[in-house]
Design an enzyme around this catalytic site. Structure first.
Site, mmCIF file in Angstrom:
data_model
loop_
_atom_site.group_PDB
_atom_site.id
_atom_site.type_symbol
_atom_site.label_atom_id
_atom_site.label_comp_id
_atom_site.label_asym_id
_atom_site.label_seq_id
_atom_site.Cartn_x
_atom_site.Cartn_y
_atom_site.Cartn_z
ATOM 1 C CG ASP A 291 0.938 -1.801 3.803
ATOM 2 O OD1 ASP A 291 1.639 -1.520 2.823
ATOM 3 O OD2 ASP A 291 0.861 -1.057 4.818
ATOM 4 C CE1 TYR B 267 14.997 2.990 4.401
ATOM 5 C CE2 TYR B 267 16.647 4.280 3.233
ATOM 6 C CZ TYR B 267 15.612 3.365 3.217
ATOM 7 O OH TYR B 267 15.179 2.819 2.022
ATOM 8 C CE LYS C 289 15.480 -1.303 2.699
ATOM 9 N NZ LYS C 289 14.203 -2.062 2.588
ATOM 10 C CG ASN D 105 12.132 4.030 -6.816
ATOM 11 O OD1 ASN D 105 11.379 3.141 -7.185
ATOM 12 N ND2 ASN D 105 13.404 3.793 -6.570
ATOM 13 C CB ALA E 94 -0.935 0.008 1.211
ATOM 14 N N GLY E 95 2.192 1.082 -0.038
ATOM 15 C CA GLY E 95 3.089 2.240 -0.075
ATOM 16 C C GLY E 95 3.384 2.665 -1.510
ATOM 17 C CB THR F 96 10.933 4.381 3.338
ATOM 18 O OG1 THR F 96 9.786 5.249 3.406
ATOM 19 C CG2 THR F 96 10.467 2.952 3.129
ATOM 20 C CB THR G 62 18.042 1.322 -0.589
ATOM 21 O OG1 THR G 62 18.567 2.626 -0.862
ATOM 22 C CG2 THR G 62 18.412 0.961 0.834
ATOM 23 C CG ASP G 63 21.071 4.295 -4.066
ATOM 24 O OD1 ASP G 63 20.328 4.465 -3.079
ATOM 25 O OD2 ASP G 63 21.231 5.158 -4.957
ATOM 26 C CD GLU G 64 18.974 6.290 0.852
ATOM 27 O OE1 GLU G 64 19.204 6.613 2.026
ATOM 28 O OE2 GLU G 64 18.055 6.766 0.164
ATOM 29 C CE LYS H 116 10.949 8.670 2.014
ATOM 30 N NZ LYS H 116 9.916 7.717 1.840
ATOM 31 N N PRO I 258 21.874 15.909 9.400
ATOM 32 C CG PRO I 258 21.316 15.680 11.656
ATOM 33 C CD PRO I 258 20.718 15.952 10.308
HETATM 34 P P1 NAD Z 1 6.790 3.791 1.634
HETATM 35 O O1 NAD Z 1 7.223 4.419 2.911
HETATM 36 O O2 NAD Z 1 6.023 4.593 0.632
HETATM 37 O O3 NAD Z 1 5.897 2.484 1.947
HETATM 38 C C1 NAD Z 1 6.242 1.554 2.927
HETATM 39 C C2 NAD Z 1 5.037 0.619 3.091
HETATM 40 O O4 NAD Z 1 5.372 -0.376 4.080
HETATM 41 C C3 NAD Z 1 3.769 1.325 3.594
HETATM 42 O O5 NAD Z 1 2.642 0.880 2.878
HETATM 43 C C4 NAD Z 1 3.681 0.906 5.068
HETATM 44 O O6 NAD Z 1 2.353 0.879 5.580
HETATM 45 C C5 NAD Z 1 4.302 -0.487 4.999
HETATM 46 N N1 NAD Z 1 4.838 -0.923 6.296
HETATM 47 C C6 NAD Z 1 5.650 -0.230 7.135
HETATM 48 N N2 NAD Z 1 5.907 -0.950 8.242
HETATM 49 C C7 NAD Z 1 5.263 -2.138 8.099
HETATM 50 C C8 NAD Z 1 5.144 -3.306 8.897
HETATM 51 N N3 NAD Z 1 5.762 -3.399 10.085
HETATM 52 N N4 NAD Z 1 4.419 -4.333 8.424
HETATM 53 C C9 NAD Z 1 3.771 -4.257 7.226
HETATM 54 N N5 NAD Z 1 3.829 -3.163 6.447
HETATM 55 C C10 NAD Z 1 4.568 -2.122 6.863
HETATM 56 O O7 NAD Z 1 8.122 3.192 1.006
HETATM 57 P P2 NAD Z 1 8.600 3.058 -0.517
HETATM 58 O O8 NAD Z 1 9.271 4.301 -0.929
HETATM 59 O O9 NAD Z 1 7.497 2.495 -1.310
HETATM 60 O O10 NAD Z 1 9.739 1.945 -0.347
HETATM 61 C C11 NAD Z 1 9.434 0.566 -0.483
HETATM 62 C C12 NAD Z 1 10.715 -0.227 -0.307
HETATM 63 O O11 NAD Z 1 11.678 0.180 -1.288
HETATM 64 C C13 NAD Z 1 11.383 -0.036 1.040
HETATM 65 O O12 NAD Z 1 11.896 -1.273 1.472
HETATM 66 C C14 NAD Z 1 12.520 0.943 0.749
HETATM 67 O O13 NAD Z 1 13.577 0.781 1.665
HETATM 68 C C15 NAD Z 1 12.900 0.536 -0.649
HETATM 69 N N6 NAD Z 1 13.515 1.569 -1.486
HETATM 70 C C16 NAD Z 1 12.885 2.772 -1.644
HETATM 71 C C17 NAD Z 1 13.456 3.726 -2.503
HETATM 72 C C18 NAD Z 1 12.771 5.046 -2.762
HETATM 73 O O14 NAD Z 1 13.334 5.889 -3.471
HETATM 74 N N7 NAD Z 1 11.565 5.272 -2.270
HETATM 75 C C19 NAD Z 1 14.676 3.450 -3.152
HETATM 76 C C20 NAD Z 1 15.277 2.195 -2.949
HETATM 77 C C21 NAD Z 1 14.685 1.269 -2.126
HETATM 78 P P1 TYD Z 2 14.947 12.056 0.193
HETATM 79 O O1 TYD Z 2 13.846 12.190 -0.794
HETATM 80 O O2 TYD Z 2 14.639 12.167 1.657
HETATM 81 O O3 TYD Z 2 15.670 10.668 -0.125
HETATM 82 P P2 TYD Z 2 17.074 10.064 0.492
HETATM 83 O O4 TYD Z 2 17.569 10.939 1.558
HETATM 84 O O5 TYD Z 2 16.622 8.742 1.011
HETATM 85 O O6 TYD Z 2 17.995 10.002 -0.679
HETATM 86 O O7 TYD Z 2 16.069 13.134 -0.131
HETATM 87 C C1 TYD Z 2 16.692 13.199 -1.413
HETATM 88 C C2 TYD Z 2 17.761 14.275 -1.376
HETATM 89 O O8 TYD Z 2 17.128 15.548 -1.179
HETATM 90 C C3 TYD Z 2 18.731 14.132 -0.225
HETATM 91 O O9 TYD Z 2 20.018 14.572 -0.656
HETATM 92 C C4 TYD Z 2 18.195 15.065 0.840
HETATM 93 C C5 TYD Z 2 17.576 16.175 0.022
HETATM 94 N N1 TYD Z 2 16.389 16.827 0.632
HETATM 95 C C6 TYD Z 2 16.338 18.217 0.747
HETATM 96 O O10 TYD Z 2 17.298 18.937 0.371
HETATM 97 N N2 TYD Z 2 15.228 18.800 1.293
HETATM 98 C C7 TYD Z 2 14.173 18.052 1.749
HETATM 99 O O11 TYD Z 2 13.177 18.646 2.274
HETATM 100 C C8 TYD Z 2 14.223 16.639 1.601
HETATM 101 C C9 TYD Z 2 13.079 15.778 2.079
HETATM 102 C C10 TYD Z 2 15.348 16.055 1.030
#
Ligand code: NAD
Ligand code: TYD
Length: 333
Positions: free
Chosen positions: A33, A145, A149, A175, A9-10, A81, A121-123, A184, A269
């Protein structure tokens, strides 16, 4: 084929469900979820009659076992996340991202699933000031975080090496796309710009991310289900390296807003100053990003413009409380 999709649902999980409904309409999909602040049933509205949805916690064996029963494939998206939230309080990150992965892997071992995809994740490589991370590079996560991961990534690998659970790992870059929670960078800047509000740039704005359209990431995950090699991790990079000021500028251009909205605020930080991926290993399986960056960003902006109700509800609710806590300044919300 029966799949368990956790965190469906995310943002990425729901995009993956929509992709599967189009590309593999005969697959049977169960979503598990917890519906935390980031999980949104509205993300699955248009397919709700075509899937099974279970509200449950990946860190609770009693929720996980029955949901996984009879499944051939598990894709684990469920996680906390947001880096900034992990800096304020990491508790749920350890519980869900690490312990939750352990509970899922244990169940996968017991139930004998045929494929377990861990969404990493690449992080986990930590900041890479030059060059491109390869899958064999050391993991040097620098915030709670990414450390959580990294733990889950290697825990998943250990279940292949030790117990023979058929694990494959995706390590995607940042993404962007529809239905991303507006904490984000991309949805925050788009929605703030649509409202004429400032967009907070952390520090100098020079931190670099590699941006990938969410559907390209989802296509990669589907490929890994079908062609990934057990025990292997695969980088999934978009090939669009931009720093915050460049990305912020591109977003404001796509919205048609003034660049004066970019406003420097104190840095995060432990801010990782650059991520960059070498995705040749995945390319060898026949994957490459299909979305043009400018077009993908334009389409994303249009989605937020057309779905104001989706993000206004979030921004006036839980997000507002988070923002106030983070900035301790209600004026910005
Ligand atoms: P998101 O925060 O949008 O969604 C996370 C989902 O997980 C939500 O639906 C939430 O309800 C569910 N969730 C959280 N805790 C839970 C629990 N204890 N049990 C069941 N469900 C739970 O996250 P996203 O951006 O869709 O990321 C999805 C995955 O991809 C994550 O594992 C994240 O680390 C990874 N990822 C994200 C990115 C990005 O750019 N967003 C990049 C690389 C990897
Ligand atoms: P974010 O979307 O939080 O992803 P991640 O930190 O997991 O890569 O942030 C992307 C980049 O943008 C990161 O370098 C932090 C920066 N950022 C800002 O400058 N301002 C903001 O309000 C946020 C949320 C992120």
């Amino acid at each position: 084929m029966k799949l368990l999709i956790t965190g469906g649902a995310g943002f990425i999980g729901s995009n993956f469900v929509h992709l599967l409904r189009r590309e593999r309409p005969d697959w049977d999909l169960t979503i598990l979820d917890k519906l935390t602040y980031a999980g949104n049933p509205a993300n699955l509205d248009t397919v709700k009659d075509e899937i099974t949805f279970i509200k449950g916690d990946v860190a609770e064996p009693a929720d996980v076992r029955p949901a996984m029963q009879g499944c051939d494939v598990v894709v684990n998206f469920a996680a906390e996340t947001h880096v900034d939230r992990s800096i304020v309080d990491a508790d749920d990150f350890i519980r869900t991202d690490v312990f939750g992965a352990y509970v899922l892997l244990e169940a996968a071992k017991e139930l004998g699933v045929e494929r377990f995809v861990q969404i990493s994740t690449d992080e986990i490589y930590g900041e890479v000031l030059e060059g491109f991370s390869k899958e064999t590079d050391p993991l040097m996560p620098r915030n709670p975080y990414s450390a959580s991961k990294a733990a889950a990534d290697r825990l998943a690998y250990s279940y292949w090496a030790t117990h023979g659970v058929p694990v494959v790992i995706s390590r995607s870059s940042n993404n962007y796309g529809p239905r991303q929670y507006p904490e984000k960078l991309v949805p925050l800047f788009i929605t703030n710009a649509l409202e004429g509000k400032p967009c907070p740039v952390y520090g100098t704005g020079e931190a670099v991310r590699d941006w990938i359209h969410v559907r390209d990431h989802c296509r990669a995950i589907l490929l890994l289900i079908e062609k990934g090699e057990n025990g292997e991790a695969y980088n999934v990079g978009g090939g669009n390296l931009l720093n915050t000021l460049e990305m912020g500028g591109a977003i404001l251009d796509a919205v048609g807003a003034d660049k004066k909205l970019l406003e420097h605020v104190p840095d995060r930080p432990g801010h990782d100053y650059r991520y960059a991926l070498d995705s040749d290993k995945l390319a060898a399986l026949g994957w490459w990003p299909e979305h043009d960056f400018a077009e993908g960003l334009r389409e994303t902006v249009e989605w937020y413009r057309a779905n104001e109700g989706w993000w206004k509800k979030i921004k006036s609710g839980e997000f507002k409380r988070w923002w106030k806590r983070y900035y301790q300044d209600e004026g910005r919300a």
